[in-house]
Scaffold this motif. Structure first.
Motif, mmCIF file in Angstrom:
data_model
loop_
_atom_site.group_PDB
_atom_site.id
_atom_site.type_symbol
_atom_site.label_atom_id
_atom_site.label_comp_id
_atom_site.label_asym_id
_atom_site.label_seq_id
_atom_site.Cartn_x
_atom_site.Cartn_y
_atom_site.Cartn_z
ATOM 1 N N ALA A 23 0.831 -1.207 0.000
ATOM 2 C CA ALA A 23 0.000 0.000 0.000
ATOM 3 C C ALA A 23 0.867 1.259 0.000
ATOM 4 O O ALA A 23 2.056 1.216 0.327
ATOM 5 C CB ALA A 23 -0.917 -0.001 1.225
ATOM 6 N N GLU A 24 0.283 2.394 -0.375
ATOM 7 C CA GLU A 24 0.974 3.680 -0.329
ATOM 8 C C GLU A 24 1.545 3.900 1.069
ATOM 9 O O GLU A 24 0.898 3.605 2.068
ATOM 10 C CB GLU A 24 -0.010 4.794 -0.706
ATOM 11 N N GLY A 25 2.776 4.442 1.124
ATOM 12 C CA GLY A 25 3.539 4.456 2.375
ATOM 13 C C GLY A 25 2.909 5.187 3.538
ATOM 14 O O GLY A 25 3.236 4.901 4.695
ATOM 15 N N GLY A 26 2.010 6.128 3.273
ATOM 16 C CA GLY A 26 1.356 6.840 4.365
ATOM 17 C C GLY A 26 0.102 6.157 4.864
ATOM 18 O O GLY A 26 -0.477 6.568 5.880
ATOM 19 N N TRP A 30 2.219 0.064 8.485
ATOM 20 C CA TRP A 30 2.891 0.791 9.569
ATOM 21 C C TRP A 30 2.073 1.976 10.051
ATOM 22 O O TRP A 30 2.171 2.353 11.234
ATOM 23 C CB TRP A 30 4.306 1.199 9.129
ATOM 24 N N HIS A 31 1.272 2.573 9.180
ATOM 25 C CA HIS A 31 0.311 3.579 9.656
ATOM 26 C C HIS A 31 -0.673 2.924 10.629
ATOM 27 O O HIS A 31 -0.921 3.434 11.722
ATOM 28 C CB HIS A 31 -0.449 4.191 8.480
ATOM 29 N N ASP A 128 -1.545 10.585 14.108
ATOM 30 C CA ASP A 128 -0.589 10.060 13.134
ATOM 31 C C ASP A 128 -0.529 10.934 11.884
ATOM 32 O O ASP A 128 0.349 10.752 11.043
ATOM 33 C CB ASP A 128 -0.933 8.623 12.740
ATOM 34 N N ALA A 129 -1.450 11.881 11.752
ATOM 35 C CA ALA A 129 -1.415 12.843 10.651
ATOM 36 C C ALA A 129 -0.736 14.137 11.081
ATOM 37 O O ALA A 129 -0.711 15.104 10.315
ATOM 38 C CB ALA A 129 -2.829 13.139 10.165
ATOM 39 N N ALA A 136 5.925 13.648 7.145
ATOM 40 C CA ALA A 136 6.461 12.627 6.240
ATOM 41 C C ALA A 136 5.350 12.006 5.404
ATOM 42 O O ALA A 136 5.496 11.818 4.179
ATOM 43 C CB ALA A 136 7.191 11.551 7.047
ATOM 44 N N ARG A 137 4.227 11.678 6.030
ATOM 45 C CA ARG A 137 3.111 11.069 5.314
ATOM 46 C C ARG A 137 2.542 12.019 4.258
ATOM 47 O O ARG A 137 2.190 11.598 3.153
ATOM 48 C CB ARG A 137 2.004 10.674 6.290
#
Length: 218
Positions: A23-26, A30-31, A128-129, A136-137
């Motif tokens: 999935a897209e890294g953001g 790990w999100h 986390d946003a 970074a996200r």
């Protein structure tokens, strides 16, 4: 939490990690992992059902609508099917489904469903946003969508409707004013509000430095 519940939590984590592979890294595993940990941290200071909180946190982004042609029902559907196959009681499945449906920033003005568990997971997702991770996200997603980093000729629009926000193609810096800097005042829990203060200040410091560098100033 019972051993049976912990077994379901472990199975859910494994299911989500596999599902979000690539999935897209953001918005990857790990999100979810960070939101899961943040939700557990917040729940230690707030009330709520730990089992529902962990399930909701793990499954909250199982199929983010923006990566599935705007389909907001796919995530809840996948989560419900998985939980029912795990033998989770129907009222818990229904609660988790509602959490997934209402957790996102796009649903910030919705009063259709509320619960302590949703409040905790929503705070964890919003945290986390923010801060270093949030920065970074944001730039990772901007690169993923091939957006400009910044364009001073395109002003931010912090009061967009849900549809405008969903369809926006604005430069990445605008996202700070359209979402990230708004989150501090949208936290639900006392613990979430305290955690948000530091992350908010870090983003403000980042933006100050960004504009200095953009203009070639010391």
């Amino acid at each position: 939490m019972t051993q049976a519940q912990q077994t379901i939590i472990d199975s859910t984590a494994a299911f989500v990690r596999k599902r979000l592979q690539g999935a897209e890294g953001g918005h990857d595993w790990w999100h979810t992992y960070r939101v899961w940990n943040l939700a557990k941290t917040i729940s230690k200071e707030e009330s709520g059902d730990p089992f529902v909180i962990e399930l909701g946190a793990l499954l909250h982004d199982i199929a983010d609508a923006k990566f599935h042609e705007g389909n907001e029902e796919l995530g809840p559907q996948l989560a419900c099917e998985f939980l029912m196959n795990q033998g989770v009681k129907s009222h818990i499945v229904a609660h988790v489904r509602n959490i997934i449906l209402h957790v996102s920033f796009r649903k910030r003005n919705s009063n259709i469903f509320k619960s302590t568990e949703l409040s905790i997971i929503q705070d964890a997702d919003r945290l986390d946003a923010m801060g270093a991770i949030g920065i970074a996200r944001t730039f990772n997603y901007g690169g993923y969508k091939n957006r400009e980093i910044y364009n001073p000729e395109i002003p931010a629009k912090p009061d967009m409707t849900k549809e405008q926000y969903k369809n926006s193609k604005a430069p990445t810096i605008n996202h700070f004013y359209e979402k990230l800097l708004l989150l501090k005042d949208m936290m639900n829990t006392r613990t979430g509000k305290e955690m948000a203060e530091k992350r908010h200040r870090f983003m403000e410091q980042f933006l100050d430095e960004f504009y200095r560098e953009w203009e070639g100033r010391f």
